[in-house]
Scaffold this motif. Structure first.
Motif, PDB file in Angstrom:
ATOM      1  N   ARG A   9       1.301  -1.444   0.024  1.00  0.00           N
ATOM      2  CA  ARG A   9      -0.763  -0.116   0.351  1.00  0.00           C
ATOM      3  C   ARG A   9       0.891   1.224   0.109  1.00  0.00           C
ATOM      4  O   ARG A   9       0.566   2.428  -0.729  1.00  0.00           O
ATOM      5  N   GLY A  10       1.803   1.444   1.288  1.00  0.00           N
ATOM      6  CA  GLY A  10       2.853   2.112   1.070  1.00  0.00           C
ATOM      7  C   GLY A  10       3.221   2.575  -0.291  1.00  0.00           C
ATOM      8  O   GLY A  10       3.761   3.479  -1.371  1.00  0.00           O
ATOM      9  N   ALA A  11       4.068   1.589  -0.604  1.00  0.00           N
ATOM     10  CA  ALA A  11       4.737   2.030  -2.368  1.00  0.00           C
ATOM     11  C   ALA A  11       3.541   2.311  -3.777  1.00  0.00           C
ATOM     12  O   ALA A  11       3.753   3.136  -4.568  1.00  0.00           O
ATOM     13  N   GLU A  12       2.181   1.905  -3.698  1.00  0.00           N
ATOM     14  CA  GLU A  12       1.460   2.242  -4.204  1.00  0.00           C
ATOM     15  C   GLU A  12       1.256   4.237  -4.106  1.00  0.00           C
ATOM     16  O   GLU A  12       0.710   4.227  -5.057  1.00  0.00           O
ATOM     17  N   MET A  13       1.212   3.915  -2.516  1.00  0.00           N
ATOM     18  CA  MET A  13       0.946   5.276  -2.398  1.00  0.00           C
ATOM     19  C   MET A  13       1.778   6.374  -3.450  1.00  0.00           C
ATOM     20  O   MET A  13       1.801   8.053  -3.941  1.00  0.00           O
ATOM     21  N   LEU A  14       3.242   5.851  -3.307  1.00  0.00           N
ATOM     22  CA  LEU A  14       3.972   6.595  -3.782  1.00  0.00           C
ATOM     23  C   LEU A  14       4.644   7.104  -5.183  1.00  0.00           C
ATOM     24  O   LEU A  14       4.395   7.814  -5.608  1.00  0.00           O
ATOM     25  N   LYS A  15       3.928   5.876  -5.307  1.00  0.00           N
ATOM     26  CA  LYS A  15       4.120   5.787  -7.281  1.00  0.00           C
ATOM     27  C   LYS A  15       2.496   6.534  -7.706  1.00  0.00           C
ATOM     28  O   LYS A  15       2.962   6.985  -8.552  1.00  0.00           O
ATOM     29  N   ASP A  16       1.865   7.025  -6.966  1.00  0.00           N
ATOM     30  CA  ASP A  16       1.045   7.693  -7.087  1.00  0.00           C
ATOM     31  C   ASP A  16       0.760   8.874  -7.306  1.00  0.00           C
ATOM     32  O   ASP A  16       0.524  10.121  -7.525  1.00  0.00           O
ATOM     33  N   GLU A  17       1.931   9.626  -6.272  1.00  0.00           N
ATOM     34  CA  GLU A  17       2.207  10.512  -5.458  1.00  0.00           C
ATOM     35  C   GLU A  17       3.363  11.179  -7.106  1.00  0.00           C
ATOM     36  O   GLU A  17       3.261  12.537  -7.495  1.00  0.00           O
ATOM     37  N   LEU A  18       4.080  10.086  -7.192  1.00  0.00           N
ATOM     38  CA  LEU A  18       4.964   9.843  -8.182  1.00  0.00           C
ATOM     39  C   LEU A  18       4.581  10.108  -9.617  1.00  0.00           C
ATOM     40  O   LEU A  18       4.750  11.566 -10.374  1.00  0.00           O
ATOM     41  N   HIS A  19       3.003  10.016  -9.829  1.00  0.00           N
ATOM     42  CA  HIS A  19       2.730  10.212 -10.897  1.00  0.00           C
ATOM     43  C   HIS A  19       2.541  11.702 -11.025  1.00  0.00           C
ATOM     44  O   HIS A  19       2.097  12.331 -12.286  1.00  0.00           O
ATOM     45  N   ARG A  20       1.077  12.024 -10.184  1.00  0.00           N
ATOM     46  CA  ARG A  20       0.638  13.838  -9.863  1.00  0.00           C
ATOM     47  C   ARG A  20       1.736  14.494 -10.471  1.00  0.00           C
ATOM     48  O   ARG A  20       1.363  15.478 -10.841  1.00  0.00           O
ATOM     49  N   LEU A  21       3.087  14.145  -9.618  1.00  0.00           N
ATOM     50  CA  LEU A  21       3.806  15.973  -9.690  1.00  0.00           C
ATOM     51  C   LEU A  21       4.550  15.541 -10.977  1.00  0.00           C
ATOM     52  O   LEU A  21       4.965  16.368 -11.449  1.00  0.00           O
ATOM     53  N   LYS A  22       4.720  14.225 -12.293  1.00  0.00           N
ATOM     54  CA  LYS A  22       5.145  14.356 -13.357  1.00  0.00           C
ATOM     55  C   LYS A  22       4.130  15.066 -14.269  1.00  0.00           C
ATOM     56  O   LYS A  22       4.491  15.627 -14.906  1.00  0.00           O
ATOM     57  N   THR A  23       2.724  14.557 -13.801  1.00  0.00           N
ATOM     58  CA  THR A  23       1.812  14.580 -14.699  1.00  0.00           C
ATOM     59  C   THR A  23       0.964  15.842 -14.290  1.00  0.00           C
ATOM     60  O   THR A  23       0.708  16.209 -15.994  1.00  0.00           O
ATOM     61  N   VAL A  24       1.020  16.537 -13.657  1.00  0.00           N
ATOM     62  CA  VAL A  24       0.066  17.548 -12.841  1.00  0.00           C
ATOM     63  C   VAL A  24       0.866  19.001 -12.300  1.00  0.00           C
ATOM     64  O   VAL A  24       0.766  19.439 -13.551  1.00  0.00           O
ATOM     65  N   GLU A  25       1.845  18.500 -11.527  1.00  0.00           N
ATOM     66  CA  GLU A  25       2.309  19.698 -11.008  1.00  0.00           C
ATOM     67  C   GLU A  25       3.470  20.024 -11.568  1.00  0.00           C
ATOM     68  O   GLU A  25       3.684  20.964 -11.907  1.00  0.00           O
ATOM     69  N   ARG A  26       3.999  18.866 -12.469  1.00  0.00           N
ATOM     70  CA  ARG A  26       5.900  19.455 -12.876  1.00  0.00           C
ATOM     71  C   ARG A  26       5.167  21.211 -14.087  1.00  0.00           C
ATOM     72  O   ARG A  26       5.260  21.430 -14.664  1.00  0.00           O
ATOM     73  N   PRO A  27       3.775  19.640 -15.594  1.00  0.00           N
ATOM     74  CA  PRO A  27       3.662  20.841 -16.115  1.00  0.00           C
ATOM     75  C   PRO A  27       2.531  21.892 -15.411  1.00  0.00           C
ATOM     76  O   PRO A  27       3.171  23.215 -16.236  1.00  0.00           O
ATOM     77  N   ALA A  28       2.048  22.274 -14.738  1.00  0.00           N
ATOM     78  CA  ALA A  28       1.744  23.312 -14.697  1.00  0.00           C
ATOM     79  C   ALA A  28       2.855  24.039 -13.773  1.00  0.00           C
ATOM     80  O   ALA A  28       2.623  26.130 -13.863  1.00  0.00           O
ATOM     81  N   VAL A  29       4.049  23.626 -12.318  1.00  0.00           N
ATOM     82  CA  VAL A  29       4.618  24.856 -13.176  1.00  0.00           C
ATOM     83  C   VAL A  29       5.216  25.339 -14.305  1.00  0.00           C
ATOM     84  O   VAL A  29       5.845  26.724 -13.542  1.00  0.00           O
ATOM     85  N   ILE A  30       5.820  25.094 -15.204  1.00  0.00           N
ATOM     86  CA  ILE A  30       6.225  24.883 -16.500  1.00  0.00           C
ATOM     87  C   ILE A  30       5.394  26.034 -16.590  1.00  0.00           C
ATOM     88  O   ILE A  30       6.420  27.204 -17.716  1.00  0.00           O
ATOM     89  N   ALA A  31       4.509  25.817 -16.415  1.00  0.00           N
ATOM     90  CA  ALA A  31       2.935  27.169 -17.492  1.00  0.00           C
ATOM     91  C   ALA A  31       3.402  28.240 -16.627  1.00  0.00           C
ATOM     92  O   ALA A  31       3.213  29.330 -17.066  1.00  0.00           O
ATOM     93  N   ALA A  32       3.338  27.698 -15.256  1.00  0.00           N
ATOM     94  CA  ALA A  32       4.140  29.634 -14.868  1.00  0.00           C
ATOM     95  C   ALA A  32       4.958  30.050 -14.502  1.00  0.00           C
ATOM     96  O   ALA A  32       4.930  30.814 -15.013  1.00  0.00           O
ATOM     97  N   ILE A  33       6.015  29.014 -14.963  1.00  0.00           N
ATOM     98  CA  ILE A  33       7.536  29.515 -15.219  1.00  0.00           C
ATOM     99  C   ILE A  33       7.361  30.593 -16.842  1.00  0.00           C
ATOM    100  O   ILE A  33       7.869  31.867 -16.181  1.00  0.00           O
ATOM    101  N   ALA A  34       6.342  30.033 -17.564  1.00  0.00           N
ATOM    102  CA  ALA A  34       6.564  30.810 -19.424  1.00  0.00           C
ATOM    103  C   ALA A  34       6.041  32.398 -18.752  1.00  0.00           C
ATOM    104  O   ALA A  34       6.426  32.849 -19.695  1.00  0.00           O
ATOM    105  N   GLU A  35       5.263  31.921 -17.968  1.00  0.00           N
ATOM    106  CA  GLU A  35       3.535  33.088 -17.587  1.00  0.00           C
ATOM    107  C   GLU A  35       5.075  34.079 -17.059  1.00  0.00           C
ATOM    108  O   GLU A  35       4.405  35.401 -17.290  1.00  0.00           O
ATOM    109  N   ALA A  36       5.265  33.439 -15.978  1.00  0.00           N
ATOM    110  CA  ALA A  36       6.007  35.261 -15.523  1.00  0.00           C
ATOM    111  C   ALA A  36       7.031  35.592 -16.303  1.00  0.00           C
ATOM    112  O   ALA A  36       7.546  36.826 -16.299  1.00  0.00           O
ATOM    113  N   ARG A  37       7.430  34.471 -17.058  1.00  0.00           N
ATOM    114  CA  ARG A  37       8.747  34.981 -17.979  1.00  0.00           C
ATOM    115  C   ARG A  37       8.084  35.790 -18.952  1.00  0.00           C
ATOM    116  O   ARG A  37       8.902  37.403 -19.387  1.00  0.00           O
TER     117      ARG A  37
END
Length: 158
Positions: A9-37
């Motif tokens: 269960r703990g490994a699945e939780m980490l994998k889910d967090e990793l997936h969210r960071l890579k597919t949601v959080e990372r693209p959102a912050v890249i877009a925010a940086i581009a907008e600020a630039r």
């Protein structure tokens, strides 16, 4: 590097967090940086600084999770045969010898520990005191208020 134990269960939780960071959080912050630039002068741009800080946090967390998963020893508590002894992944029912109160804990890895849900870290003082004990044994735990004694009422692997 030594392996770190983690439940399935703990490994699945980490994998889910990793997936969210890579597919949601990372693209959102890249877009925010581009907008600020696009706003121009970066030297006094608080949005840019905040987005870069967030990006640093996200990338650091991604590396941390990938590192943990690469050395994780995934253990399915239901498949564990501890021979009646308290081992990693076991669910333990305890009775406080002073108060008679009963508590139930599952011994889990560092990242999945949550005392409110009855999940205790394998390296916590109480877990260390319980490892190797069987039903009927007494575990002594050094607590801030002094030594507490718990009787092991039941050990289950689920």
């Amino acid at each position: 590097m030594a392996t770190i134990p983690i439940t399935k269960r703990g490994a699945e939780m980490l994998k889910d967090e990793l997936h969210r960071l890579k597919t949601v959080e990372r693209p959102a912050v890249i877009a925010a940086i581009a907008e600020a630039r696009a706003q121009g002068d970066l030297s006094e741009n608080a949005d840019y600084d905040a987005a870069k800080d967030r990006q640093g946090f996200i990338e650091g967390r991604i590396q941390e999770i990938e590192g943990k998963l690469s050395v994780a020893q995934i253990i399915d508590p239901g498949a564990v045969d501890g021979g009646g002894k308290v081992v990693f992944g076991a669910t333990v029912e305890l009775e406080d010898e002073d108060t008679g109160d009963t508590v139930k804990y599952q011994i889990v890895g560092e990242d999945e520990a949550d005392l409110k849900q009855g999940l205790i870290n394998i390296s916590s003082p109480i877990a260390r005191a319980l490892i190797g004990k069987e039903e009927g044994d007494t575990a002594e735990v050094q607590a801030p208020g002094g030594i507490r004694r718990y009787e092991v009422v039941a050990v289950r692997y689920q």
